[in-house]
Design a protein around this motif. Structure first.
Motif, PDB file in Angstrom:
ATOM      1  N   LEU A 132       0.522  -0.588   0.460  1.00 47.99           N
ATOM      2  CA  LEU A 132      -0.382   0.216   0.005  1.00 47.99           C
ATOM      3  C   LEU A 132       1.124   1.047  -0.181  1.00 47.99           C
ATOM      4  O   LEU A 132       2.097   1.008   0.040  1.00 47.99           O
ATOM      5  CB  LEU A 132      -0.704   0.464   0.944  1.00 47.99           C
ATOM      6  N   ASN A 133       0.365   2.702  -1.056  1.00 49.55           N
ATOM      7  CA  ASN A 133       0.740   3.612  -0.478  1.00 49.55           C
ATOM      8  C   ASN A 133       1.724   3.690   0.921  1.00 49.55           C
ATOM      9  O   ASN A 133       1.122   4.152   2.043  1.00 49.55           O
ATOM     10  CB  ASN A 133       0.631   4.675  -0.932  1.00 49.55           C
ATOM     11  N   ALA A 134       3.266   4.661   1.397  1.00 54.84           N
ATOM     12  CA  ALA A 134       3.015   4.445   2.553  1.00 54.84           C
ATOM     13  C   ALA A 134       2.242   5.659   3.587  1.00 54.84           C
ATOM     14  O   ALA A 134       1.234   5.371   4.266  1.00 54.84           O
ATOM     15  CB  ALA A 134       4.334   5.138   2.968  1.00 54.84           C
ATOM     16  N   ILE A 135       1.832   6.805   2.423  1.00 53.35           N
ATOM     17  CA  ILE A 135       1.530   7.897   3.062  1.00 53.35           C
ATOM     18  C   ILE A 135       0.271   7.580   3.879  1.00 53.35           C
ATOM     19  O   ILE A 135      -0.826   8.078   4.560  1.00 53.35           O
ATOM     20  CB  ILE A 135       0.910   8.894   1.720  1.00 53.35           C
ATOM     21  N   VAL A 136      -0.710   6.843   2.957  1.00 47.34           N
ATOM     22  CA  VAL A 136      -2.151   6.456   2.771  1.00 47.34           C
ATOM     23  C   VAL A 136      -2.165   5.745   4.169  1.00 47.34           C
ATOM     24  O   VAL A 136      -3.124   5.536   5.153  1.00 47.34           O
ATOM     25  CB  VAL A 136      -2.437   5.742   1.929  1.00 47.34           C
ATOM     26  N   ALA A 137      -1.587   4.735   3.876  1.00 50.41           N
ATOM     27  CA  ALA A 137      -1.264   3.721   5.850  1.00 50.41           C
ATOM     28  C   ALA A 137      -1.383   3.983   6.396  1.00 50.41           C
ATOM     29  O   ALA A 137      -1.749   3.810   7.804  1.00 50.41           O
ATOM     30  CB  ALA A 137      -0.244   2.434   4.729  1.00 50.41           C
ATOM     31  N   THR A 138       0.088   4.945   6.476  1.00 54.24           N
ATOM     32  CA  THR A 138       0.228   5.614   8.183  1.00 54.24           C
ATOM     33  C   THR A 138      -0.745   6.537   8.447  1.00 54.24           C
ATOM     34  O   THR A 138      -1.034   6.451   9.934  1.00 54.24           O
ATOM     35  CB  THR A 138       1.976   5.938   8.010  1.00 54.24           C
ATOM     36  N   ILE A 139      -1.499   6.973   7.342  1.00 54.42           N
ATOM     37  CA  ILE A 139      -2.752   7.695   7.656  1.00 54.42           C
ATOM     38  C   ILE A 139      -3.541   7.366   8.321  1.00 54.42           C
ATOM     39  O   ILE A 139      -4.056   7.778   9.956  1.00 54.42           O
ATOM     40  CB  ILE A 139      -2.814   8.780   6.984  1.00 54.42           C
ATOM     41  N   GLY A 140      -3.473   6.052   8.122  1.00 54.02           N
ATOM     42  CA  GLY A 140      -5.130   5.069   8.476  1.00 54.02           C
ATOM     43  C   GLY A 140      -4.098   4.743  10.491  1.00 54.02           C
ATOM     44  O   GLY A 140      -4.935   5.032  10.966  1.00 54.02           O
ATOM     45  N   VAL A 141      -3.032   4.333  10.039  1.00 54.40           N
ATOM     46  CA  VAL A 141      -2.910   4.189  11.528  1.00 54.40           C
ATOM     47  C   VAL A 141      -2.490   4.842  12.594  1.00 54.40           C
ATOM     48  O   VAL A 141      -3.162   4.922  13.623  1.00 54.40           O
ATOM     49  CB  VAL A 141      -1.283   2.691  11.513  1.00 54.40           C
ATOM     50  N   ASN A 142      -2.505   5.970  11.966  1.00 57.90           N
ATOM     51  CA  ASN A 142      -2.308   7.190  12.831  1.00 57.90           C
ATOM     52  C   ASN A 142      -3.543   7.369  13.636  1.00 57.90           C
ATOM     53  O   ASN A 142      -3.620   7.644  14.824  1.00 57.90           O
ATOM     54  CB  ASN A 142      -1.858   8.066  12.330  1.00 57.90           C
ATOM     55  N   ALA A 143      -4.824   7.576  12.813  1.00 59.10           N
ATOM     56  CA  ALA A 143      -5.668   7.118  13.258  1.00 59.10           C
ATOM     57  C   ALA A 143      -6.473   6.132  14.547  1.00 59.10           C
ATOM     58  O   ALA A 143      -7.316   6.232  16.187  1.00 59.10           O
ATOM     59  CB  ALA A 143      -7.291   7.751  12.220  1.00 59.10           C
ATOM     60  N   LEU A 144      -5.840   5.057  13.654  1.00 58.27           N
ATOM     61  CA  LEU A 144      -6.299   4.133  14.429  1.00 58.27           C
ATOM     62  C   LEU A 144      -5.302   4.731  16.122  1.00 58.27           C
ATOM     63  O   LEU A 144      -5.909   4.476  17.262  1.00 58.27           O
ATOM     64  CB  LEU A 144      -5.828   3.113  14.395  1.00 58.27           C
ATOM     65  N   LEU A 145      -4.040   5.043  16.436  1.00 60.63           N
ATOM     66  CA  LEU A 145      -3.069   5.532  17.755  1.00 60.63           C
ATOM     67  C   LEU A 145      -4.294   6.686  17.759  1.00 60.63           C
ATOM     68  O   LEU A 145      -3.855   6.406  19.369  1.00 60.63           O
ATOM     69  CB  LEU A 145      -2.059   5.981  17.214  1.00 60.63           C
ATOM     70  N   TYR A 146      -4.258   7.501  17.496  1.00 61.33           N
ATOM     71  CA  TYR A 146      -4.856   8.567  18.243  1.00 61.33           C
ATOM     72  C   TYR A 146      -6.974   8.136  18.559  1.00 61.33           C
ATOM     73  O   TYR A 146      -7.404   8.924  19.754  1.00 61.33           O
ATOM     74  CB  TYR A 146      -5.449   9.628  17.003  1.00 61.33           C
ATOM     75  N   GLY A 147      -6.978   6.916  17.913  1.00 58.67           N
ATOM     76  CA  GLY A 147      -8.029   6.552  18.556  1.00 58.67           C
ATOM     77  C   GLY A 147      -7.637   6.109  20.094  1.00 58.67           C
ATOM     78  O   GLY A 147      -8.785   5.296  20.978  1.00 58.67           O
TER      79      GLY A 147
END
Length: 343
Positions: A132-147
């Protein structure tokens, strides 16, 4: 270039350079830092006073640590935008879980490390194996982390424990402990990247993943592990922030994302992947932090700090893009010459 010549080139690359190369990035960031210090001495002496440095060095050390983590990802041609969530989660875990009790600090730190490894593994699987694109993937993981951040803290700040304040905010021989942590991490990263076979393979894969795969290197594994080790850097930074700042917020990592990329670029690490420059990255962290202190000392409002960091990032990209173009032309010329010789 033939398959045999590709393997030979990769083997030569992984042998490493035993000398300390004065790279363009190293020279640029050192000269820039010295020039900035000179400007501070003339126009803003308070920014380089003993008190001023002791107050700002811990934050420079934090930028250096997250910068080293981001450097590992950039070496593989990616970006880790989950840095903010990773740092913030480590902060809230080490402040909210102990709830001021020193006896519960170690379990909280261990739990923060486990969360960092898990987050890095998810990033690594999404980017390294699922492509997956690194920017897209890490943005999604960042949202999970903030959750997870809100699940732990509810968005409410918490006072750090006395032990954490002593460890991270204290001094040893007059040097802030956070600076000593940053130096230890710098030594470890430099040794692994420049003096071990695994580190040289890591840089080889970042420079040319296709050739590395043809030579039999485990490209996807190394690319995935870059995100795991990066998250561990962010975790350490978050833990230190929880001790440096008396009452850290749940959004401490937000202000570190842009500086982490800026110091990597200023240090000369190619955004296309390849060799990393840990020492230059740490010096660039001091430069960027000192630039902010200089700006504040001469009356620039704190709200303009992001603009200053962005300008530093643009400057770094502009300087090194010229080098990339020149190197690209040289490599193309050398490749054409080799193909002609083979014919």
């Amino acid at each position: 270039m033939t398959h045999a010549s590709t393997q030979t080139a990769l083997i030569d690359y992984t042998k490493g350079d035993k000398s300390l190369p004065l790279t363009r990035g190293f020279i640029t960031v050192v000269v820039s830092t010295l020039a900035l210090i000179g400007m501070c001495l003339v126009f803003a002496p308070s920014a380089v006073s003993t008190g001023g440095l002791m107050g700002s060095l811990p934050f420079a050390a934090i930028i250096a640590i997250v910068g080293l983590g981001q450097m590992l990802v950039v070496q593989q041609g990616g970006f880790d935008l989950s840095l903010a969530g990773g740092v913030s989660l480590a902060v809230v875990i080490t402040t909210h879980m102990p709830a001021g009790n020193d006896a519960d600090l170690l379990p909280a730190i261990l739990f923060a490390i486990c969360c960092a490894v898990a987050a890095g593994a998810v990033n690594g699987i999404l980017v390294g194996f699922m492509r997956l694109n690194a920017i897209v993937a890490t943005i999604g993981v960042n949202a999970l982390l903030y959750g997870a951040v809100f699940a732990v803290s509810g968005g409410v700040p918490k006072i750090t424990t006395p032990l954490m304040a002593k460890i991270a905010g204290g001094k040893t021989a007059g040097i802030p402990n956070s600076v000593l942590f940053a130096l230890v991490i710098l030594i470890i990263v430099s040794f692994v990247l420049k003096r071990t076979v695994a580190g040289r393979k890591f840089e080889t894969i970042g420079a040319n993943p296709l050739a590395a795969r043809a030579a039999g290197l485990r490209v996807r594994l190394y690319q995935s592990m870059a995100y795991v080790f990066a998250q561990l850097h962010y975790c350490v930074a978050g833990i230190l922030i929880s001790g440096i700042t008396r009452e850290p917020t749940a959004f401490q990592g937000d202000a570190l994302l842009l500086p982490s990329v800026a110091v990597v670029v200023l240090a000369g690490t190619s955004l296309l992947g390849g060799r990393g420059f840990p020492i230059s990255t740490v010096i660039a962290a001091f430069f960027l932090n000192q630039l902010s202190q200089f700006a504040l000392a001469v009356g620039v409002p704190f709200s303009a700090q992001t603009i200053i960091q962005a300008l530093a990032l643009v400057f770094g990209i502009g300087v090194y893009s010229i080098r990339w173009n020149n190197n690209k032309t040289k490599r193309a010329h050398q490749s054409n010459m080799e193909e002609t010789d083979n014919d």
